[in-house]
Every structure is written in structure tokens, then in C-alpha cells.
Write an enzyme that holds these catalytic residues in place. Structure first.
Site, PDB file in Angstrom:
ATOM      1  N   CYS B 110       0.881  -1.173   0.000  1.00  0.00           N
ATOM      2  CA  CYS B 110       0.000   0.000   0.000  1.00  0.00           C
ATOM      3  C   CYS B 110       0.919   1.223   0.000  1.00  0.00           C
ATOM      4  O   CYS B 110       1.977   1.203   0.614  1.00  0.00           O
ATOM      5  CB  CYS B 110      -0.849  -0.023   1.268  1.00  0.00           C
ATOM      6  SG  CYS B 110      -2.048   1.309   1.326  1.00  0.00           S
ATOM      7  N   HIS B 215      -8.306   4.621   1.846  1.00  0.00           N
ATOM      8  CA  HIS B 215      -7.733   4.886   0.513  1.00  0.00           C
ATOM      9  C   HIS B 215      -8.438   6.083  -0.128  1.00  0.00           C
ATOM     10  O   HIS B 215      -9.638   6.261   0.026  1.00  0.00           O
ATOM     11  CB  HIS B 215      -7.861   3.643  -0.366  1.00  0.00           C
ATOM     12  CG  HIS B 215      -6.985   2.522   0.105  1.00  0.00           C
ATOM     13  ND1 HIS B 215      -7.140   1.224  -0.296  1.00  0.00           N
ATOM     14  CD2 HIS B 215      -5.941   2.524   0.959  1.00  0.00           C
ATOM     15  CE1 HIS B 215      -6.218   0.482   0.287  1.00  0.00           C
ATOM     16  NE2 HIS B 215      -5.484   1.241   1.060  1.00  0.00           N
ATOM     17  N   HIS B 338       4.313   1.835   1.647  1.00  0.00           N
ATOM     18  CA  HIS B 338       4.540   1.929   3.092  1.00  0.00           C
ATOM     19  C   HIS B 338       4.154   0.663   3.862  1.00  0.00           C
ATOM     20  O   HIS B 338       4.008   0.708   5.076  1.00  0.00           O
ATOM     21  CB  HIS B 338       3.887   3.190   3.684  1.00  0.00           C
ATOM     22  CG  HIS B 338       2.451   3.410   3.337  1.00  0.00           C
ATOM     23  ND1 HIS B 338       1.973   4.601   2.853  1.00  0.00           N
ATOM     24  CD2 HIS B 338       1.387   2.606   3.415  1.00  0.00           C
ATOM     25  CE1 HIS B 338       0.672   4.510   2.651  1.00  0.00           C
ATOM     26  NE2 HIS B 338       0.285   3.310   2.989  1.00  0.00           N
ATOM     27  N   ASN B 339       4.004  -0.465   3.156  1.00  0.00           N
ATOM     28  CA  ASN B 339       3.839  -1.776   3.819  1.00  0.00           C
ATOM     29  C   ASN B 339       4.665  -2.766   3.030  1.00  0.00           C
ATOM     30  O   ASN B 339       4.205  -3.280   2.001  1.00  0.00           O
ATOM     31  CB  ASN B 339       2.372  -2.257   3.744  1.00  0.00           C
ATOM     32  CG  ASN B 339       1.454  -1.540   4.710  1.00  0.00           C
ATOM     33  OD1 ASN B 339       1.889  -0.943   5.681  1.00  0.00           O
ATOM     34  ND2 ASN B 339       0.168  -1.629   4.441  1.00  0.00           N
ATOM     35  N   SER B 394      -1.105  17.203   3.580  1.00  0.00           N
ATOM     36  CA  SER B 394      -0.163  16.114   3.311  1.00  0.00           C
ATOM     37  C   SER B 394       1.204  16.769   3.155  1.00  0.00           C
ATOM     38  O   SER B 394       1.295  17.992   2.968  1.00  0.00           O
ATOM     39  CB  SER B 394      -0.517  15.394   2.008  1.00  0.00           C
ATOM     40  OG  SER B 394      -1.764  14.762   2.102  1.00  0.00           O
ATOM     41  N   HIS B 413       4.666   7.777   7.298  1.00  0.00           N
ATOM     42  CA  HIS B 413       3.748   7.567   6.160  1.00  0.00           C
ATOM     43  C   HIS B 413       2.452   8.339   6.290  1.00  0.00           C
ATOM     44  O   HIS B 413       1.682   8.411   5.336  1.00  0.00           O
ATOM     45  CB  HIS B 413       3.468   6.083   5.976  1.00  0.00           C
ATOM     46  CG  HIS B 413       2.336   5.552   6.813  1.00  0.00           C
ATOM     47  ND1 HIS B 413       2.259   5.721   8.172  1.00  0.00           N
ATOM     48  CD2 HIS B 413       1.225   4.853   6.455  1.00  0.00           C
ATOM     49  CE1 HIS B 413       1.161   5.143   8.612  1.00  0.00           C
ATOM     50  NE2 HIS B 413       0.504   4.614   7.605  1.00  0.00           N
ATOM     51  N   GLY B 414       2.184   8.903   7.461  1.00  0.00           N
ATOM     52  CA  GLY B 414       0.910   9.606   7.625  1.00  0.00           C
ATOM     53  C   GLY B 414       0.832  10.193   9.013  1.00  0.00           C
ATOM     54  O   GLY B 414       1.839  10.265   9.722  1.00  0.00           O
ATOM     55  N   ALA B 415      -0.371  10.580   9.385  1.00  0.00           N
ATOM     56  CA  ALA B 415      -0.521  11.177  10.705  1.00  0.00           C
ATOM     57  C   ALA B 415      -0.535  10.106  11.784  1.00  0.00           C
ATOM     58  O   ALA B 415       0.005  10.287  12.871  1.00  0.00           O
ATOM     59  CB  ALA B 415      -1.823  11.974  10.754  1.00  0.00           C
TER      60      ALA B 415
END
Lengths: 140, 490
Positions: B110, B215, B338-339, B394, B413-415
Site C-alpha cells: 500500500c 484509501h 509503506h507496507n 499532506s 507515512h501519515g498522521a
């Protein structure tokens, strides 16, 4: 309703219960589909039968729930009613199950999220005071 | 859960945003956590609740697995997952180490692809409703959606073996898409025979679909340049319109993950591997089971690259038509997963070693000079893409030399989630979120209307703080902040 959603910050944690292993497994399945669609609006008109085997009740729970995720991709089917019987045979634990549902209708079923898979996190099947519990975390 | 009452008793602060989890209770190496004070408070609360899920306990489990070569890492967006914590990184010896299904997860590779356009905010703002509606129609998303590509068994095997280049050869993309995709959109070692027929069958109609849950597809503007030199290298300018695509390997990855969990559970017994929790099932990397998983996970990775490539084509075609521009002026800035688990070369204690690096909810963030960074980006390191949460920013960042040493070249990769989906549903309402976003000038088009509340911006950590912590740790450098104009949610 004999299942609850527990708190997990990323995924879907579920505790389901019933008076037998089969009932707990049926509720565990209903909990999963109730996350993805409005299960009360899914008409039980198409049946799919399952015969699954595993070495442990936990393994059987994962196999059952994972099998139910397949028809949504192959046949666009979602389910809302489940009959499950689990017994011990000379071959190990055997599950015979039936899932009833219909093709996904986004307008009516209002899909929300998608269960990607059944993890081993917090996976447990146990009996306490005559009640069977099935607990699992699904990746959503 | 095991261990002491609170794993947090073994944590020690060693820097502004750096904590160490001392080895104890079966840990083979330490844990290292990069996080700000707010995240640490959250980690402490989780750890103090023996019945709840704790990211620090999961990090401890990672540090207990055979063959781990250096501290198990948690990056600033860390939160509980299954197996590894999300935001977790673990590097293992190729000969003595293990591969861990829970170090990759069900949504193999992903990731996020960022596209830049020649458009400026003023070019799209007046027509954003129409542009967003066109994209909403162009990209299949939501439960039960089907992709435009119809693949035979032979063709799906080629997707798994070849990845994004196969989709470009079909005509859905341009060569530079591949140049600016991690691994050029193709991971070596993919062996379609390692993937079950069921996994392939589930994928037939899903190449080129966005999926659902978290997503998304976002039309964004470059809101602020934070590192102008790197931004120039990445082709980003202030007020430029860009598009982010967040999706993964869809049902193929899901089924590979499910099949592999069962196989790894057997492998654990077969090889007598003592694991701290059933969620950590794994196999020796060199065992037939481990090799089979690596071959399958490479297929999943290629499928995800192919999927983002197919969606790129849909976005490019739709946006070019909506805005009357040449499709080829919409270009890939970068595509990053990121996986994943990858074989990479890193220095450990001054010695170069080939390692199996698992990143779960973490990206690569290779710093300057690496040969596997595209030449145009080699001076600063490749971009890393940090996803926001509907309505929040972002970020584009890049890796650092320090990050190569400290974190195996990894990035946030994110919050990272702060609230469970359950809590979010109790606290937020979808219509309230829609009106909040509208007030900020953000259009939200959701295939999944009930799920809006679960993905509420308030259910996540503050992405700005998470980015600051990654920068303060010295592992990632913020390059640009992106603000959404339109969000298309799966």
C-alpha cells in the site's frame, strides 16, 4: 445484538458470543458483514455452503471468516445470515456452515469500508459459564 | 499480553523526540521510538492498560524475534497495528533472521503516488466541482467496484511478475512514471506460483480500483515550500496543483496475507520458533516457507505498483480532459510504498550488510547519494509522501544521511490514528465533517458515506506535529506542504 465492536485504533476488533461455538461463529460473521454493509438490508436469498477443517477453534474461526470474504470479490456477494455447526471428528475440528445473502447493491446496502483480512491479534475462542465467545481483529 | 504490568517502565527518554525501550523479558535488541510528547503520552496510556492494544508492547515483540540486527524502530506516526506496530521498522539478518507477515500486513505495498501538473490553483479553483466529479466517475472505488482492465490468468501472472512496467506497456502510462516509481515499479523475486489461485481470482477485476477505507484520491495545491531546493528538484512550485493516489494491492495482497498467516503459523511450529504472541507468526528467511512468502510478497508489491499505475492513467486522462491540457504534462513525482519487506544494503556497526527490512506503515526514505534514488533526486534523497487525513495537509519530505544510519533509511507515512473507528463514530458525524470541510473550501466525494466519520480528521494525530517530530529526529526533511482542494474517498 450478540456482538460488540471493541476499541482498536487502526483495525476492527470484535467480540461475538452465543450458546454454542457455532452460534458464536455465526455472530462473528454477522459482525464482520455489519461493518461492511447494512446487513439488515441484505436479503438472504442466495446460499453458499462451507466445510472447513482446522487444528484449533481459533484456526477454524479465521478460516470461516476468511472464506466468507471471498465471494464479494468473485461473485459480488455479501451475506447477512449464517448457520454454523462445529464438531470434533477423527479428522480434527470440522465446521459446516451456510451463509445467505445477495449481490451487493450499493444504493441499498450502503457499503462502508472493506475487511482486508482476519489477523491473529487478540484471536480467541473460549467458553465461560456456558457462553461461547469468539474474538478477533480484522484489518480494515 | 505477557511481560511486566507496564512495558513503559522500561522506556527512557534519550533525546528531544527519542526514547529507548531497554531490552527485557525476551527482547534480543532494544526498541527505539521517535515521537513527540503528545504521542508519548498516548503510548503510555495504551501501555498502562493491560487489556488494550499497545504499540510499545508490539515494538517489544518485534525486538524479540530471531535475527533482528539492530533496535526495532517506531517512527512518529506510531500506533497499534497487528504484528508490528504501524509506523514500525525491523531489519533482520538474511541468514539467521525471520520474515514476519505482521511486518507487512494484508495490504502489501500500500502506498502513495504523487502526480504534478502544469496547473495552478487559479486554473482549477473555479471548476473544482466539475473536475472532482469527473475524477470520481473515472476511478472505480468502494466495495465491489471493478477495474477497467480485464485480465486473463496469464496476464495477471505478468502483472505479478512485472508490476507497473507491464501496465505502461499496455499503454496505460508513460516511461517517466516508471523512472519515478520506487524500484521502477517492479520488485525482483516475484514468483506467481507462490501465490494461490484464489488470490489471483480475487484480483481479476480489481486492477485499477482504489478500494475503500482510508484509501483516497486527492486534488491538492502546494501550499508552502519548506525546502525550496529539493522542491525544485521534485518539480514542485507554490500554488501548483498536484494529485495524490493512496491505494495498495487490493484483494490479491489481502489473500496472500491470509494464506501466509496460516503457512507461517505452521512454520513457527515446524522450526520451533518461540514467538512472543500469536500475531508475530514468522518463518526463517532461508526456509522454503520464508522464501515462498518473499516470492509472494514481491508479487503483491508488483500488483500494488501496477494498480497505482493503472489509476494514474485514469487520473491523467480525466484531469487532462477536464482541464484541457496535454496528458503527458501530468507527471509522476514519486510513488512509494509503506507496507513492505525488502532486501536492502545497510551499514550496521560500520559493516555493510544485506538485510530484510520490514516497514509497516513506514516508507523508505533513502538519503542523498544512493544509487537506487533517481538521478534527478540524488542530491537530496528521494521524496517520501506523507498522507494527510481528509481536510488536513499532506507533506512531501525526503530522507537524510542520518536517517540511513538511525532508521535504515525510513520515513513516516501519515498522521497515524489517535482514535479507534468506534470512538470516531461516537464522536463525529459524517454530515458535520462534510460541512466543516466545505467551510474550508474542500470538496469531499465519498463512495463510502457512512465511513466518513471513521476517517474524520479528528480521529488522527496532528500531521503537522508528526512531521515536525520526524524532522527533529533528523530522519526526514519537510519539502512541501500540500493542502487538499478535493478529496475522493474510496
Amino acid at each position: 445484538m450478540p456482538f460488540v465492536y471493541l476499541d482498536h485504533s487502526a483495525d476492527l476488533a470484535i467480540r461475538a458470543w452465543g450458546s454454542s461455538v457455532g452460534e458464536a461463529f455465526a455472530e462473528a460473521a454477522l459482525a464482520m458483514f455489519s461493518k461492511m454493509v447494512r446487513a439488515d438490508r441484505v436479503r438472504p436469498v442466495i446460499a453458499r455452503e462451507y466445510a472447513l477443517q482446522a487444528d484449533s477453534l481459533r484456526g477454524l474461526l479465521v478460516a470461516w471468516l476468511a472464506a466468507l470474504l471471498v465471494p464479494k470479490d468473485l461473485e459480488n456477494l455479501v451475506f447477512s445470515r449464517f448457520d454454523v455447526d462445529v464438531r470434533t471428528t477423527e479428522l480434527g475440528l470440522l465446521l459446516r456452515g451456510r451463509a445467505l445473502g445477495e449481490p451487493l447493491d450499493p444504493e441499498r446496502h450502503e457499503p462502508s469500508g472493506e475487511v482486508k483480512g482476519i489477523t491473529y491479534l487478540g484471536l480467541d475462542v473460549r467458553e465461560e459459564a456456558g457462553v461461547w465467545y469468539a474474538e478477533y481483529v480484522a484489518d480494515v | 499480553m505477557g511481560g511486566s504490568l507496564s512495558v513503559f517502565d522500561h522506556m527512557e527518554r534519550v533525546g528531544d523526540v527519542e526514547w529507548t525501550l531497554a531490552p527485557h523479558d525476551g527482547m534480543l535488541v532494544a526498541g527505539r521510538i521517535y515521537a513527540d510528547a503528545a504521542s508519548i503520552d498516548q503510548l503510555r496510556r495504551e501501555a498502562d492498560d493491560p487489556k488494550g492494544w499497545s504499540a510499545v508492547r508490539q515494538l517489544k515483540n518485534v525486538a524479540s524475534l530471531p535475527g533482528i540486527v539492530a533496535p526495532a524502530l517506531a517512527l512518529p506516526d506510531v500506533h497499534p497495528g497487528y504484528g508490528f506496530p504501524i509506523g514500525g521498522v525491523g531489519a533482520f539478518d538474511l541468514d539467521d533472521g525471520v520474515v514476519v507477515v505482521g511486518g507487512v500486513g494484508f495490504d502489501i505495498n500500500c502506498g502513495v503516488r504523487l502526480l504534478r501538473t502544469p496547473l495552478r490553483r487559479g486554473d482549477v479553483a473555479p471548476d473544482i466541482d466539475r473536475i472532482a466529479a469527473d475524477l470520481y466517475r473515472a476511478v472505480p472505488a468502494g466495495l465491489g467496484s471493478k477495474g477497467a482492465l480485464r485480465l486473463s490468468t496469464k496476464e495477471i501472472d505478468r502483472v505479478l511478475r512485472e508490476g507497473a512496467p507491464y501496465v505502461v506497456r499496455l499503454g496505460d502510462g508513460i516511461e517517466s512514471d516508471l523512472e519515478y516509481t520506487e524500484e521502477n515499479g517492479h520488485v525482483d523475486g516475484a514468483e506467481p506460483d507462490a501465490v494461490s489461485a484464489l488470490a489471483k481470482q480475487r484480483q481479476f477485476q480489481q486492477v485499477g480500483t482504489l478500494g475503500s477505507g482510508n484509501h483516497y484520491l486527492e486534488v491538492q495545491i502546494v501550499d508552502e515550500l519548506l525546502e525550496p531546493k529539493a522542491a525544485r528538484a521534485f518539480g514542485l512550485a507554490a500554488a501548483q496543483v498536484v494529485v495524490s493516489i493512496h491505494t495498495g494491492s487490493r484483494a490479491l495482497g489481502h489473500q496472500i496475507g491470509q494464506d501466509s498467516l496460516r503457512e507461517m503459523a505452521s512454520a513457527c511450529e515446524k522450526y520451533g520458533i518461540r514467538i512472543p504472541d500469536q500475531e508475530m507468526v514468522c518463518a526463517p528467511a532461508r526456509s522454503p516457507e520464508g522464501q515462498r512468502y518473499l516470492a509472494a510478497v514481491a508479487c503483491g508489491a508488483n500488483c500494488a505498483f501496477a494498480n497505482r499505475q493503472a489509476i494514474t492513467h485514469l487520473v491523467r486522462t480525466s484531469l487532462a480532459r477536464s482541464c484541457s491540457i496535454d496528458p503527458e504534462t501530468i507527471q509522476t513525482v514519486y510513488d512509494i510504498g509503506h507496507n513492505h519487506v525488502r532486501i536492502e544494503e545497510h551499514e550496521v556497526d560500520g559493516v555493510a550488510r544485506r538485510l530484510l527490512v520490514h516497514r509497516k506503515g513506514a516508507t523508505r526514505a533513502f538519503g542523498p547519494g544512493r544509487s537506487d534514488v533517481p538521478p534527478a533526486y540524488r542530491e537530496c534523497g528521494h521524496p517520501t509522501l506523507v498522507g494527510g487525513t481528509m481536510g488536513t495537509s499532506s507533506y512531501v519530505m525526503h530522507g537524510t544521511s542520518a536517517g540511513m544510519e538511525l532508521a535504515f533509511g525510513s520515513g513516516i507515512h501519515g498522521a497515524g490514528r489517535a482514535l479507534s473507528r468506534n470512538q470516531a463514530l461516537k464522536r463525529f458525524r459524517s454530515d458535520g465533517i462534510l460541512s466543516d470541510l466545505a467551510a474550508k473550501g474542500i470538496r469531499l466525494l465519498a463512495h463510502d458515506k457512512r465511513g466518513i466519520a471513521e476517517e474524520a480528521p479528528g480521529a488522527y494525530k496532528d500531521v503537522d506535529s508528526v512531521v515536525r517530530a520526524a524532522a527533529a529526529a533528523g530522519i526526514n526533511v519537510p519539502v512541501a506542504r500540500l493542502r487538499p482542494l478535493a478529496v475522493i474517498k474510496g
